[in-house]
Structures are given as structure tokens and as C-alpha cells.
Scaffold this active site. Structure first.
Site, PDB file in Angstrom:
ATOM      1  N   HIS A  11      36.664  42.767  37.944  1.00 26.66           N
ATOM      2  CA  HIS A  11      36.611  44.039  38.677  1.00 26.66           C
ATOM      3  C   HIS A  11      35.204  44.337  39.197  1.00 26.66           C
ATOM      4  O   HIS A  11      34.486  45.127  38.575  1.00 26.66           O
ATOM      5  CB  HIS A  11      37.007  45.181  37.732  1.00 26.66           C
ATOM      6  CG  HIS A  11      38.440  45.181  37.333  1.00 26.66           C
ATOM      7  ND1 HIS A  11      39.405  45.875  38.025  1.00 26.66           N
ATOM      8  CD2 HIS A  11      39.075  44.583  36.315  1.00 26.66           C
ATOM      9  CE1 HIS A  11      40.575  45.702  37.449  1.00 26.66           C
ATOM     10  NE2 HIS A  11      40.401  44.922  36.404  1.00 26.66           N
ATOM     11  N   CYS A  15      42.185  41.402  39.951  1.00 23.38           N
ATOM     12  CA  CYS A  15      42.980  41.500  38.726  1.00 23.38           C
ATOM     13  C   CYS A  15      44.484  41.620  39.036  1.00 23.38           C
ATOM     14  O   CYS A  15      45.082  40.636  39.449  1.00 23.38           O
ATOM     15  CB  CYS A  15      42.455  42.626  37.853  1.00 23.38           C
ATOM     16  SG  CYS A  15      42.929  42.419  36.132  1.00 23.38           S
ATOM     17  N   GLU A  31      34.390  46.230  41.474  1.00 20.21           N
ATOM     18  CA  GLU A  31      34.296  47.628  41.932  1.00 20.21           C
ATOM     19  C   GLU A  31      33.769  48.562  40.856  1.00 20.21           C
ATOM     20  O   GLU A  31      33.385  49.685  41.160  1.00 20.21           O
ATOM     21  CB  GLU A  31      35.663  48.107  42.448  1.00 20.21           C
ATOM     22  CG  GLU A  31      36.737  48.370  41.392  1.00 20.21           C
ATOM     23  CD  GLU A  31      37.418  47.108  40.872  1.00 20.21           C
ATOM     24  OE1 GLU A  31      36.980  45.999  41.222  1.00 20.21           O
ATOM     25  OE2 GLU A  31      38.370  47.248  40.088  1.00 20.21           O
TER      26      GLU A  31
HETATM   27  N1  GLN Z   1      47.297  43.113  33.046  1.00 18.95           N
HETATM   28  C1  GLN Z   1      47.490  43.733  34.327  1.00 18.95           C
HETATM   29  C2  GLN Z   1      48.719  43.179  35.032  1.00 18.95           C
HETATM   30  O1  GLN Z   1      49.407  42.394  34.525  1.00 18.95           O
HETATM   31  C3  GLN Z   1      46.275  43.567  35.216  1.00 18.95           C
HETATM   32  C4  GLN Z   1      45.114  44.328  34.634  1.00 18.95           C
HETATM   33  C5  GLN Z   1      44.149  44.849  35.651  1.00 18.95           C
HETATM   34  O2  GLN Z   1      44.404  44.885  36.849  1.00 18.95           O
HETATM   35  N2  GLN Z   1      43.035  45.335  35.145  1.00 18.95           N
HETATM   36  O3  GLN Z   1      48.996  43.550  36.126  1.00 18.95           O
END
Ligand code: GLN
Length: 202
Positions: free
Chosen positions: A182, A81, A184
Site C-alpha cells: 500500500h 492489494c 498510498e
Molecule cells: N485480504 C484482502 C482481500 O482478500 C486484501 C487486503 C487489502 O487490500 N489490504 O481482498
């Protein structure tokens, strides 16, 4: 190398979950906050969190340049992410001063799934991972809009994903892996196992 030492960038985000997932997946896991701690690790996980905040903290903690150097030297890395965003060579919809690591030749769009779908779950097929489809949890996730020739697409949003169907959500370039979602948080350790296997083979 039986149990490689894998760092988790511990400036911000869901660090503990990755430490636990790595320990379950055959690695010794350690949080990384200082440049000298980068030297001893065999691989690095960059967790989810907020990519622009992490970008600022990387500079404040004087980790940005040493981390770029280790990645250029071939350090295996996995970003989830916000971690995916940081590993990209180009980021869309971010702040102008946001830094990135450029370890994967790809363009990612931040918060790509839109306001209505801040969080959702989906079952995915993941290249190189056998067995049941993978439950993917997306939280204000990015997607990948362009990949370079050396980048392998590992997973896409399935047909049932409406407007996002077909969007790229997992990639690999050499020994660097990134997912929009994610793993994890689900207890499914197969992505972490895949990464630990890459680290062992480098
Ligand atoms: N929206 C977040 C960002 O721009 C990422 C979200 C996440 O890691 N769950 O960094």
C-alpha cells in the site's frame, strides 16, 4: 496531457488515500462509482480493501463488464492489494463466485503471508524507481505465484523476509501495474508518480 484524469474505484476500501496520492503525483483524481464515469478517465486505480466484497459491488453497480471492456481497450490501471487481486487472471484461496478482471496474466494467492503476519513492513528495491529503497506496508496481502511471459516483475520480498523471501509483490503488464502493498499510506509517492507517467504516455 499535463494533468491526466485518473479515477479511483470508489466502491469500498482506502479510496481517499489514493485520491490524495494521485493529486500529489500530477493527476486530477476522481472517485468512480458509475459505469458512465468510466468513460472520461485516462487511467484507473483500484484500491486496497476486500477483493470479494469489491467483486460483489462491481456486479451490483454494473461496473464489471464496462470495466473489463475499458481494460481490454487499453485503459491504464494500477491495483494495490485487493486491487492487485482483482486485476489478476487467476486467484487462489478466494470464494468460488469471486470475479476478476484478468488484466494481468498472473496467478495471485489471497492472504498469502499467513495468519501470523497479517500486517508487516519491509524495504524493497523497485524496478524503475530510483533512490532509497521503498517502504512497503503489507496488510493481509496477496503475493504473485505465477506470471506470464509478458509480465515484468518489479519487486520481490527481500532476503530478510524469512519464509516469504523472493515472493513477487509488484508487477507490470503493458500499462497495468499492481502491488501487494500500500504505497498510498506511507507518503512515498513514487509508485503513483510512475503510474501517472504511464497514463501520460499512453
Ligand atoms: N485480504 C484482502 C482481500 O482478500 C486484501 C487486503 C487489502 O487490500 N489490504 O481482498
Amino acid at each position: 496531457m499535463t494533468r491526466p484524469l485518473v479515477g479511483v474505484l470508489a466502491l469500498q476500501g482506502d479510496v481517499r488515500e489514493h485520491l490524495a496520492a494521485l493529486n500529489d503525483s500530477g493527476a486530477d483524481a476522481v472517485g468512480i462509482r458509475r459505469p458512465e464515469e468510466l468513460e472520461k478517465i485516462d487511467g484507473l486505480v483500484i484500491p486496497g480493501g476486500e477483493s470479494t466484497t469489491m467483486s460483489k459491488l462491481l456486479q451490483i453497480f454494473e461496473l464489471l463488464e464496462p470495466l473489463k471492456a475499458r481494460l481490454r481497450g487499453g485503459l491504464p490501471a494500477y491495483g494495490s492489494c485487493a486491487g492487485m487481486i482483482l486485476l489478476a487472471s487467476e486467484i487462489l484461496d478466494t470464494r468460488p463466485d469471486a470475479q476478476h478482471l484478468g488484466a494481468i496474466d498472473m496467478t495471485v494467492r489471497r492472504n498469502a503471508f499467513g495468519r501470523q503476519v497479517d500486517s508487516f513492513e519491509s524495504d524493497l528495491d523497485f524496478e524503475g524507481i530510483v533512490g532509497d529503497p521503498m517502504r512497503a506496508v503489507f496488510i493481509r496481502a496477496p503475493w504473485v505465484e505465477r506470471v506470464g511471459d509478458d509480465v515484468q516483475v518489479l519487486a520481490r520480498v527481500p532476503e530478510s523476509g524469512g519464509a516469504a523471501a523472493g515472493r513477487i509483490v509488484a508487477v507490470r503488464q503493458g500499462s497495468v501495474v499492481a502491488t501487494s502493498f500500500h504505497p498510498e499510506v506511507t507518503g512515498d509517492r513514487r509508485v503513483h508518480e510512475l503510474f501517472v507517467d504511464i497514463v501520460r504516455k499512453v
